[in-house]
Design a protein around this motif. Structure first.
Motif, PDB file in Angstrom:
ATOM      1  N   TYR A  22      -7.697   4.939  -2.247  1.00 35.58           N
ATOM      2  CA  TYR A  22      -7.403   3.567  -1.850  1.00 35.58           C
ATOM      3  C   TYR A  22      -8.660   2.724  -1.669  1.00 35.58           C
ATOM      4  O   TYR A  22      -8.607   1.500  -1.808  1.00 35.58           O
ATOM      5  CB  TYR A  22      -6.536   3.550  -0.597  1.00 35.58           C
ATOM      6  N   THR A  23      -9.785   3.357  -1.392  1.00 38.04           N
ATOM      7  CA  THR A  23     -11.058   2.625  -1.354  1.00 38.04           C
ATOM      8  C   THR A  23     -11.392   2.107  -2.747  1.00 38.04           C
ATOM      9  O   THR A  23     -11.887   0.987  -2.898  1.00 38.04           O
ATOM     10  CB  THR A  23     -12.185   3.513  -0.803  1.00 38.04           C
ATOM     11  N   GLU A  24     -11.089   2.894  -3.772  1.00 41.04           N
ATOM     12  CA  GLU A  24     -11.307   2.442  -5.153  1.00 41.04           C
ATOM     13  C   GLU A  24     -10.441   1.241  -5.485  1.00 41.04           C
ATOM     14  O   GLU A  24     -10.844   0.368  -6.245  1.00 41.04           O
ATOM     15  CB  GLU A  24     -11.008   3.582  -6.136  1.00 41.04           C
ATOM     16  N   VAL A  25      -9.242   1.177  -4.909  1.00 39.08           N
ATOM     17  CA  VAL A  25      -8.312   0.074  -5.158  1.00 39.08           C
ATOM     18  C   VAL A  25      -8.718  -1.163  -4.342  1.00 39.08           C
ATOM     19  O   VAL A  25      -8.666  -2.280  -4.844  1.00 39.08           O
ATOM     20  CB  VAL A  25      -6.871   0.485  -4.803  1.00 39.08           C
ATOM     21  N   SER A  26      -9.112  -0.953  -3.103  1.00 42.38           N
ATOM     22  CA  SER A  26      -9.464  -2.058  -2.216  1.00 42.38           C
ATOM     23  C   SER A  26     -10.977  -2.280  -2.273  1.00 42.38           C
ATOM     24  O   SER A  26     -11.465  -2.913  -3.201  1.00 42.38           O
ATOM     25  CB  SER A  26      -8.989  -1.776  -0.786  1.00 42.38           C
ATOM     26  N   TYR A  27     -11.723  -1.748  -1.342  1.00 43.13           N
ATOM     27  CA  TYR A  27     -13.177  -1.908  -1.323  1.00 43.13           C
ATOM     28  C   TYR A  27     -13.762  -0.961  -0.290  1.00 43.13           C
ATOM     29  O   TYR A  27     -13.068  -0.477   0.601  1.00 43.13           O
ATOM     30  CB  TYR A  27     -13.581  -3.355  -1.014  1.00 43.13           C
ATOM     31  N   SER A  53       1.742  11.514  -8.151  1.00 41.20           N
ATOM     32  CA  SER A  53       0.570  11.273  -9.000  1.00 41.20           C
ATOM     33  C   SER A  53      -0.295  10.175  -8.383  1.00 41.20           C
ATOM     34  O   SER A  53       0.212   9.314  -7.643  1.00 41.20           O
ATOM     35  CB  SER A  53       1.017  10.837 -10.390  1.00 41.20           C
ATOM     36  N   PRO A  54      -1.587  10.174  -8.678  1.00 39.53           N
ATOM     37  CA  PRO A  54      -2.444   9.102  -8.162  1.00 39.53           C
ATOM     38  C   PRO A  54      -1.929   7.706  -8.520  1.00 39.53           C
ATOM     39  O   PRO A  54      -1.982   6.794  -7.690  1.00 39.53           O
ATOM     40  CB  PRO A  54      -3.805   9.386  -8.804  1.00 39.53           C
ATOM     41  N   ARG A  60       2.407   2.733  -4.398  1.00 39.45           N
ATOM     42  CA  ARG A  60       3.024   2.771  -3.067  1.00 39.45           C
ATOM     43  C   ARG A  60       2.141   2.046  -2.047  1.00 39.45           C
ATOM     44  O   ARG A  60       2.620   1.265  -1.235  1.00 39.45           O
ATOM     45  CB  ARG A  60       3.237   4.223  -2.645  1.00 39.45           C
ATOM     46  N   TYR A  61       0.850   2.317  -2.107  1.00 37.48           N
ATOM     47  CA  TYR A  61      -0.108   1.668  -1.211  1.00 37.48           C
ATOM     48  C   TYR A  61      -0.108   0.152  -1.406  1.00 37.48           C
ATOM     49  O   TYR A  61      -0.041  -0.609  -0.436  1.00 37.48           O
ATOM     50  CB  TYR A  61      -1.510   2.242  -1.439  1.00 37.48           C
TER      51      TYR A  61
END
Length: 139
Positions: A22-27, A53-54, A60-61
């Motif tokens: 989720y850090t990769e998706v957000s920051y 799966s990722p 979902r996140y």
């Protein structure tokens, strides 16, 4: 808590993998406590102990983040909106449309008291083509 899809052997590894994903998706620093919406979305998935799966975990996140960022707890419960944050697949949550492969391609919620902001992360839903949010107080 073993999750083969995320290649984790226990709950500690699962937590670390979620934060990394989720850090990769957000920051970087998204979960340090400065942004409660992102932390709430992370905790929502973490508490459900979803193992998928990722790609599904990211979807979902982002769906949960949309809920928290637009003050979902204050939405008017109509048209299936009360299903948000349920254990059901996010494609079954009201206002989300998905492809036959269960990938979100539309967010459509009208006149339901959304407020707050739309998180930039929705741009990372790979097949999202339509965002229809008429008659809201979104900044």
């Amino acid at each position: 808590f073993v999750c083969p899809e995320l290649k984790t052997q226990d709950f500690s590894e699962y937590n670390a993998k979620l934060e990394e994903l989720y850090t990769e998706v957000s920051y970087d620093g998204a979960f340090n406590g400065d942004n409660p919406d992102r932390l709430d979305a992370l905790n929502f998935v973490r508490d459900q102990r979803l193992c998928a799966s990722p790609t599904r975990m990211v979807q979902r996140y982002i769906a949960a983040l949309f809920y928290f960022s637009t003050n979902g707890e204050n939405w008017n419960p109509k048209d299936g909106l009360e299903d948000w944050l349920s254990p059901n697949h996010e494609c079954d949550w009201g206002g989300l449309e998905c492809t036959e492969n269960q990938i979100i391609d539309e967010i459509g919620i009208d006149s339901s008291n959304l407020s707050g902001t739309i998180p930039f992360e929705i741009c990372k839903l790979p097949l999202l083509e339509i965002v229809d949010l008429d008659d809201h107080k979104i900044g």
